[in-house]
Motif scaffolding. Structure first.
Motif, mmCIF file in Angstrom:
data_model
loop_
_atom_site.group_PDB
_atom_site.id
_atom_site.type_symbol
_atom_site.label_atom_id
_atom_site.label_comp_id
_atom_site.label_asym_id
_atom_site.label_seq_id
_atom_site.Cartn_x
_atom_site.Cartn_y
_atom_site.Cartn_z
ATOM 1 N N VAL A 154 8.535 -9.724 -1.695
ATOM 2 C CA VAL A 154 8.321 -10.227 -3.058
ATOM 3 C C VAL A 154 7.029 -9.627 -3.624
ATOM 4 N N GLY A 155 5.958 -9.776 -2.856
ATOM 5 C CA GLY A 155 4.659 -9.325 -3.345
ATOM 6 C C GLY A 155 4.606 -7.826 -3.547
ATOM 7 N N ALA A 156 5.190 -7.061 -2.619
ATOM 8 C CA ALA A 156 5.156 -5.603 -2.757
ATOM 9 C C ALA A 156 5.949 -5.173 -3.991
ATOM 10 N N THR A 157 7.125 -5.803 -4.198
ATOM 11 C CA THR A 157 7.935 -5.474 -5.386
ATOM 12 C C THR A 157 7.119 -5.732 -6.650
ATOM 13 N N GLU A 158 6.432 -6.884 -6.686
ATOM 14 C CA GLU A 158 5.660 -7.243 -7.885
ATOM 15 C C GLU A 158 4.480 -6.295 -8.096
ATOM 16 N N ASN A 159 3.822 -5.956 -6.998
ATOM 17 C CA ASN A 159 2.674 -5.059 -7.119
ATOM 18 C C ASN A 159 3.080 -3.679 -7.635
ATOM 19 N N ILE A 160 4.222 -3.197 -7.142
ATOM 20 C CA ILE A 160 4.685 -1.877 -7.582
ATOM 21 C C ILE A 160 5.092 -1.924 -9.056
ATOM 22 N N ILE A 198 -5.896 5.619 -0.952
ATOM 23 C CA ILE A 198 -6.343 4.329 -0.428
ATOM 24 C C ILE A 198 -7.278 4.523 0.763
ATOM 25 N N VAL A 199 -8.434 3.899 0.688
ATOM 26 C CA VAL A 199 -9.375 3.941 1.810
ATOM 27 C C VAL A 199 -9.555 2.513 2.305
ATOM 28 N N GLU A 200 -9.237 2.289 3.596
ATOM 29 C CA GLU A 200 -9.419 0.943 4.175
ATOM 30 C C GLU A 200 -10.643 1.000 5.075
ATOM 31 N N LYS A 201 -11.655 0.197 4.768
ATOM 32 C CA LYS A 201 -12.908 0.271 5.528
ATOM 33 C C LYS A 201 -13.611 -1.081 5.466
ATOM 34 N N GLU A 259 10.099 7.343 -6.661
ATOM 35 C CA GLU A 259 11.165 6.549 -6.021
ATOM 36 C C GLU A 259 10.556 5.870 -4.801
ATOM 37 N N ILE A 260 10.758 4.590 -4.678
ATOM 38 C CA ILE A 260 10.186 3.870 -3.532
ATOM 39 C C ILE A 260 11.285 3.049 -2.876
ATOM 40 N N LEU A 289 0.826 -1.208 0.000
ATOM 41 C CA LEU A 289 0.000 0.000 0.000
ATOM 42 C C LEU A 289 0.867 1.268 0.000
ATOM 43 N N LEU A 290 1.970 1.196 0.741
ATOM 44 C CA LEU A 290 2.889 2.330 0.782
ATOM 45 C C LEU A 290 3.436 2.637 -0.610
ATOM 46 N N GLY A 291 3.808 1.581 -1.311
ATOM 47 C CA GLY A 291 4.336 1.723 -2.674
ATOM 48 C C GLY A 291 3.291 2.344 -3.592
ATOM 49 N N LEU A 292 2.071 1.841 -3.492
ATOM 50 C CA LEU A 292 1.006 2.364 -4.363
ATOM 51 C C LEU A 292 0.731 3.832 -4.052
ATOM 52 N N LYS A 293 0.752 4.166 -2.761
ATOM 53 C CA LYS A 293 0.519 5.576 -2.385
ATOM 54 C C LYS A 293 1.563 6.473 -3.030
ATOM 55 N N ARG A 294 2.813 6.002 -3.041
ATOM 56 C CA ARG A 294 3.891 6.805 -3.629
ATOM 57 C C ARG A 294 3.648 7.053 -5.125
#
Ligand code: UD1
Length: 418
Positions: A163-169, A137-140, A155-156, A127-132
């Motif tokens: 692994v998953g965060a790298t792939e998602n970004i 992002i709304v979590e509810k 830059e992140i 989520l941090l990567g996506l925000k950058r």
């Protein structure tokens, strides 16, 4: 739920070819929605995780065709940005859909993902990567709703090489405006494969396999016909089973450097290993000596996904092995089951001390997660007498025709439908 009946004590001899890597196929399937042209993925294993991912793709409106082990995904009519909760609960990799669905629809909504219960498994780094990249992002109510009118390169720096965060970004950055740089990126071979796949679709990504990945956003991606890399964890499991039971196995389809950490340990255990291109030949007399310490680490360290199977081998190796699990908090649940087979294991937090015993004996045990389940099978193949492994749903998430491949090596294992 099916169960395995195993009559242990047979040596294993034969040849196998690796299935395509589960952990590559899943992000590749998610990536298919990045283009409205046809995506063809070859060598797709028939495992539950893949079937669940295909369900998710169908739910967002993709047309899927399966021709034996080839999956053809046509997402030209994909309509939905929402992944139903019942599917995300089954599969942690549903989280990859965030990056790709966001890119496609500027919005993605999923419930918190499930998968193997082996620890907390947060997704804060995703989520941090996506925000950058400019995502709101709304979590509810257990849902994560991501909205991005525009994805913009950034830059992140990841606190941990997830692994998953790298792939998602990567999935969110490949069509973002400008350049995205991921520092402290995961270096797993599956990341390199995702890079190669996206570049074959017209992406401009470099650096995967190293700690810094640079993604120059492109306007569009086109269709592709791709064969993913072989599954190093599947291959590692058969190598460990043969090492433990004794015998000789030749496996094709995984470059030895992708499982170098495991091969190194198995050599120390006393196995003879010969490698040539993508072929690994292992010979074992079934009387192994223990290594002092095995610690799981991000690639190229010892993989956490091999920890359970390797620990099963340690149960009958001569001497004591200290196992340290650094990635996931609760990845020793299989240890209580191995004890039923006569194993001598003490678990304290992230550490397991395994004192080798002369022999394991057959018992009725229950698979609690994917790799822990595979470990019970490895132990059952070595144990004296009959073992029953209950609840194969976890094992079926990751191993295509596990029992068939083991039988081809001479193991006495059969699936009983309950
Ligand atoms: C992937 C693999 C899984 C493997 C794992 C580690 C797939 C589909 N699955 O899982 O088989 O066991 O890599 O090699 O490829 N973490 C956070 N915050 C996050 C993300 C992760 O704290 O946002 C932590 C995790 O809790 C864990 C560590 O980072 O302690 C590694 O997790 P990660 O590399 O993300 O694993 P996965 O991508 O879930």
């Amino acid at each position: 739920m099916d169960k395995f009946m195993i009559d242990g004590g047979e040596r294993l001899y034969g040849k196998l070819t690796a299935q395509s890597a589960k952990n590559t196929v899943l992000p590749l399937l998610a990536a298919a929605v990045l283009t409205d042209e046809q995506v063809k993925i070859r060598g797709v294993p028939t495992i539950n995780d893949v079937e669940n991912m295909l369900h998710i793709l169908r739910e967002v409106g993709c047309k899927i065709e399966r021709q034996n082990d080839v999956a053809i995904i046509d997402s030209s009519n994909a309509v939905s940005h929402e992944i139903p909760a019942r599917l995300t609960k089954e599969l942690r990799s549903s989280v990859f859909m965030l990056g790709s669905v966001l890119t496609r629809f500027h919005r993605a909504k999923i419930s918190y993902p499930g998968g193997c219960d082996i620890g907390l498994r947060p997704i804060d780094l995703h989520l941090l990567g996506l925000k950058r990249l400019g995502v709101k992002i709304v979590e509810k109510d257990g849902f994560i709703d991501c909205i991005a009118e525009k994805l913009t390169g950034a830059e992140i720096l990841l606190d941990f090489p997830s692994v998953g965060a790298t792939e998602n970004i990567i999935l969110a950055g490949v069509k973002a405006e400008g350049t995205t740089v991921i520092r402290n990126a995961a270096k797993e071979p599956e990341i390199v494969d995702l890079q190669n796949f996206l570049n074959a679709m017209g992406g401009k990504i470099r650096g995967a396999g190293g700690g810094t990945i640079v993604i120059e956003g492109v306007k569009r991606l086109h269709g592709v016909d791709y064969r993913p890399i072989g599954d190093r964890i599947e291959v590692g499991t058969y190598l460990i089973a043969t090492a433990s039971c004794g015998g000789e196995i030749e496996i094709d389809g995984v470059p030895p450097e992708n499982i170098a950490a495991l091969l190194h340990k198995l050599r120390e255990n006393g196995c003879k290993i010969h490698t040539e291109n993508d072929k690994i030949v292992l010979r074992s007399d079934g009387r192994l000596k223990s290594v002092d310490l095995v610690e799981t680490m991000p690639f190229p360290g010892f993989p956490t996904d091999m920890q359970a199977q390797y620990s099963a081998l340690c149960c009958t190796a001569k001497g004591t092995t200290l196992v340290v699990e650094n990635l996931f908090e609760t990845r020793y649940r299989y240890a209580a089951e191995l004890k039923r087979m006569g194993a001598d294991i003490t678990v304290r937090g992230r550490t397991a001390m395994i004192r080798g015993v002369n022999a394991l004996h057959g018992a009725c045990v229950t698979a609690g997660d994917l790799r822990g389940g595979a470990a019970l099978v490895v132990a059952g193949l070595k144990a004296e007498g009959r073992s029953t492994v209950l609840d194969l749903s976890h094992i079926d998430r990751g191993y295509a025709d596990f029992e068939g491949k083991l039988r081809s090596l001479g193991a006495k294992i059969r699936r009983v439908k309950i």
